[in-house]
Design a protein around this motif. Structure first.
Motif, PDB file in Angstrom:
ATOM      1  N   TYR A  84      72.508  18.395  77.614  1.00  0.00           N
ATOM      2  CA  TYR A  84      72.423  18.160  76.178  1.00  0.00           C
ATOM      3  C   TYR A  84      72.427  19.467  75.397  1.00  0.00           C
ATOM      4  O   TYR A  84      72.995  19.547  74.310  1.00  0.00           O
ATOM      5  CB  TYR A  84      71.182  17.327  75.844  1.00  0.00           C
ATOM      6  CG  TYR A  84      71.285  15.929  76.387  1.00  0.00           C
ATOM      7  CD1 TYR A  84      72.227  15.041  75.886  1.00  0.00           C
ATOM      8  CD2 TYR A  84      70.463  15.503  77.419  1.00  0.00           C
ATOM      9  CE1 TYR A  84      72.352  13.763  76.381  1.00  0.00           C
ATOM     10  CE2 TYR A  84      70.575  14.227  77.929  1.00  0.00           C
ATOM     11  CZ  TYR A  84      71.512  13.358  77.412  1.00  0.00           C
ATOM     12  OH  TYR A  84      71.636  12.095  77.915  1.00  0.00           O
ATOM     13  N   SER A 137      73.999  22.148  76.368  1.00  0.00           N
ATOM     14  CA  SER A 137      75.397  22.598  76.417  1.00  0.00           C
ATOM     15  C   SER A 137      76.246  21.843  75.397  1.00  0.00           C
ATOM     16  O   SER A 137      77.107  22.436  74.739  1.00  0.00           O
ATOM     17  CB  SER A 137      75.986  22.384  77.811  1.00  0.00           C
ATOM     18  OG  SER A 137      75.263  23.112  78.760  1.00  0.00           O
ATOM     19  N   LEU A 138      76.003  20.553  75.286  1.00  0.00           N
ATOM     20  CA  LEU A 138      76.726  19.762  74.292  1.00  0.00           C
ATOM     21  C   LEU A 138      76.447  20.280  72.883  1.00  0.00           C
ATOM     22  O   LEU A 138      77.368  20.460  72.084  1.00  0.00           O
ATOM     23  CB  LEU A 138      76.337  18.293  74.399  1.00  0.00           C
ATOM     24  CG  LEU A 138      76.970  17.352  73.379  1.00  0.00           C
ATOM     25  CD1 LEU A 138      78.468  17.285  73.576  1.00  0.00           C
ATOM     26  CD2 LEU A 138      76.339  15.980  73.492  1.00  0.00           C
ATOM     27  N   ALA A 139      75.191  20.556  72.589  1.00  0.00           N
ATOM     28  CA  ALA A 139      74.827  21.071  71.269  1.00  0.00           C
ATOM     29  C   ALA A 139      75.446  22.443  71.021  1.00  0.00           C
ATOM     30  O   ALA A 139      75.877  22.754  69.907  1.00  0.00           O
ATOM     31  CB  ALA A 139      73.315  21.144  71.133  1.00  0.00           C
ATOM     32  N   PHE A 159      78.286  23.596  71.929  1.00  0.00           N
ATOM     33  CA  PHE A 159      79.693  23.509  71.554  1.00  0.00           C
ATOM     34  C   PHE A 159      79.946  22.516  70.419  1.00  0.00           C
ATOM     35  O   PHE A 159      80.920  22.655  69.682  1.00  0.00           O
ATOM     36  CB  PHE A 159      80.543  23.135  72.770  1.00  0.00           C
ATOM     37  CG  PHE A 159      80.548  24.226  73.792  1.00  0.00           C
ATOM     38  CD1 PHE A 159      81.281  25.373  73.583  1.00  0.00           C
ATOM     39  CD2 PHE A 159      79.796  24.116  74.942  1.00  0.00           C
ATOM     40  CE1 PHE A 159      81.280  26.399  74.508  1.00  0.00           C
ATOM     41  CE2 PHE A 159      79.791  25.124  75.884  1.00  0.00           C
ATOM     42  CZ  PHE A 159      80.537  26.269  75.662  1.00  0.00           C
ATOM     43  N   ALA A 160      79.100  21.511  70.248  1.00  0.00           N
ATOM     44  CA  ALA A 160      79.341  20.488  69.232  1.00  0.00           C
ATOM     45  C   ALA A 160      78.904  20.921  67.840  1.00  0.00           C
ATOM     46  O   ALA A 160      79.563  20.584  66.858  1.00  0.00           O
ATOM     47  CB  ALA A 160      78.632  19.195  69.606  1.00  0.00           C
ATOM     48  N   VAL A 161      77.821  21.668  67.734  1.00  0.00           N
ATOM     49  CA  VAL A 161      77.312  22.047  66.410  1.00  0.00           C
ATOM     50  C   VAL A 161      78.324  22.871  65.618  1.00  0.00           C
ATOM     51  O   VAL A 161      78.591  22.562  64.451  1.00  0.00           O
ATOM     52  CB  VAL A 161      75.945  22.750  66.532  1.00  0.00           C
ATOM     53  CG1 VAL A 161      75.535  23.396  65.224  1.00  0.00           C
ATOM     54  CG2 VAL A 161      74.885  21.756  66.986  1.00  0.00           C
ATOM     55  N   VAL A 196      81.540  22.827  65.846  1.00  0.00           N
ATOM     56  CA  VAL A 196      82.648  21.928  65.513  1.00  0.00           C
ATOM     57  C   VAL A 196      82.244  21.012  64.366  1.00  0.00           C
ATOM     58  O   VAL A 196      83.007  20.810  63.412  1.00  0.00           O
ATOM     59  CB  VAL A 196      83.089  21.116  66.746  1.00  0.00           C
ATOM     60  CG1 VAL A 196      84.066  20.021  66.366  1.00  0.00           C
ATOM     61  CG2 VAL A 196      83.687  22.031  67.790  1.00  0.00           C
ATOM     62  N   ILE A 197      81.044  20.475  64.420  1.00  0.00           N
ATOM     63  CA  ILE A 197      80.559  19.578  63.370  1.00  0.00           C
ATOM     64  C   ILE A 197      80.466  20.308  62.035  1.00  0.00           C
ATOM     65  O   ILE A 197      80.788  19.763  60.984  1.00  0.00           O
ATOM     66  CB  ILE A 197      79.199  18.967  63.765  1.00  0.00           C
ATOM     67  CG1 ILE A 197      79.387  18.000  64.928  1.00  0.00           C
ATOM     68  CG2 ILE A 197      78.534  18.282  62.587  1.00  0.00           C
ATOM     69  CD1 ILE A 197      78.102  17.543  65.565  1.00  0.00           C
ATOM     70  N   GLU A 257      84.578  21.504  61.105  1.00  0.00           N
ATOM     71  CA  GLU A 257      85.650  20.524  60.970  1.00  0.00           C
ATOM     72  C   GLU A 257      85.836  20.013  59.544  1.00  0.00           C
ATOM     73  O   GLU A 257      86.967  19.837  59.107  1.00  0.00           O
ATOM     74  CB  GLU A 257      85.442  19.335  61.909  1.00  0.00           C
ATOM     75  CG  GLU A 257      85.941  19.568  63.303  1.00  0.00           C
ATOM     76  CD  GLU A 257      87.436  19.859  63.375  1.00  0.00           C
ATOM     77  OE1 GLU A 257      88.233  19.143  62.741  1.00  0.00           O
ATOM     78  OE2 GLU A 257      87.798  20.813  64.049  1.00  0.00           O
TER      79      GLU A 257
END
Length: 104
Positions: free
Chosen positions: A53, A55-57, A59-61, A63-64, A67
């Motif tokens: 989780y 790792s997801l955060a 790379f995702a933060v 992008v969020i 974008e």
């Protein structure tokens, strides 16, 4: 009229893919050499120590956050102040920006 554009577009796409393949052949050895260097060893250790989780955060933060800027910039380029539209038409940077936004 559509058939008239098929040949030039095909030629441009062929040149683009050929240049990309040649550039990839040049950058391959550089990438292999850089992967052997331990320039950011501390960052690699930190990222590999993260859980799924985290790792997801990681790379995702970004992008969020970033974008929504793409549609906003496309809107501003299309309908924004006159200076944005003139700059887009006259400069190659503005054209590349619009192309990048529309492609992604």
């Amino acid at each position: 009229m559509t058939r008239v554009w098929n040949t030039p577009i095909f030629a441009i796409a062929t040149v683009s893919f050929t240049v990309d393949a040649l550039f990839s052949a040049v950058t391959g050895p550089i990438t292999a050499w850089l992967s052997k260097q331990r320039l950011l060893e501390w960052a690699r250790r930190w990222v590999t120590s993260l859980g799924p989780y985290q790792s997801l955060a990681l790379f995702a933060v970004p992008v969020i956050i970033l974008e929504p800027a793409k549609p906003l910039s496309a809107y501003l380029l299309g309908t924004g102040p006159r200076s944005y539209r003139l700059r887009r038409r006259r400069s190659p940077e503005g054209h590349r920006c619009g192309k990048t936004i529309s492609v992604e």
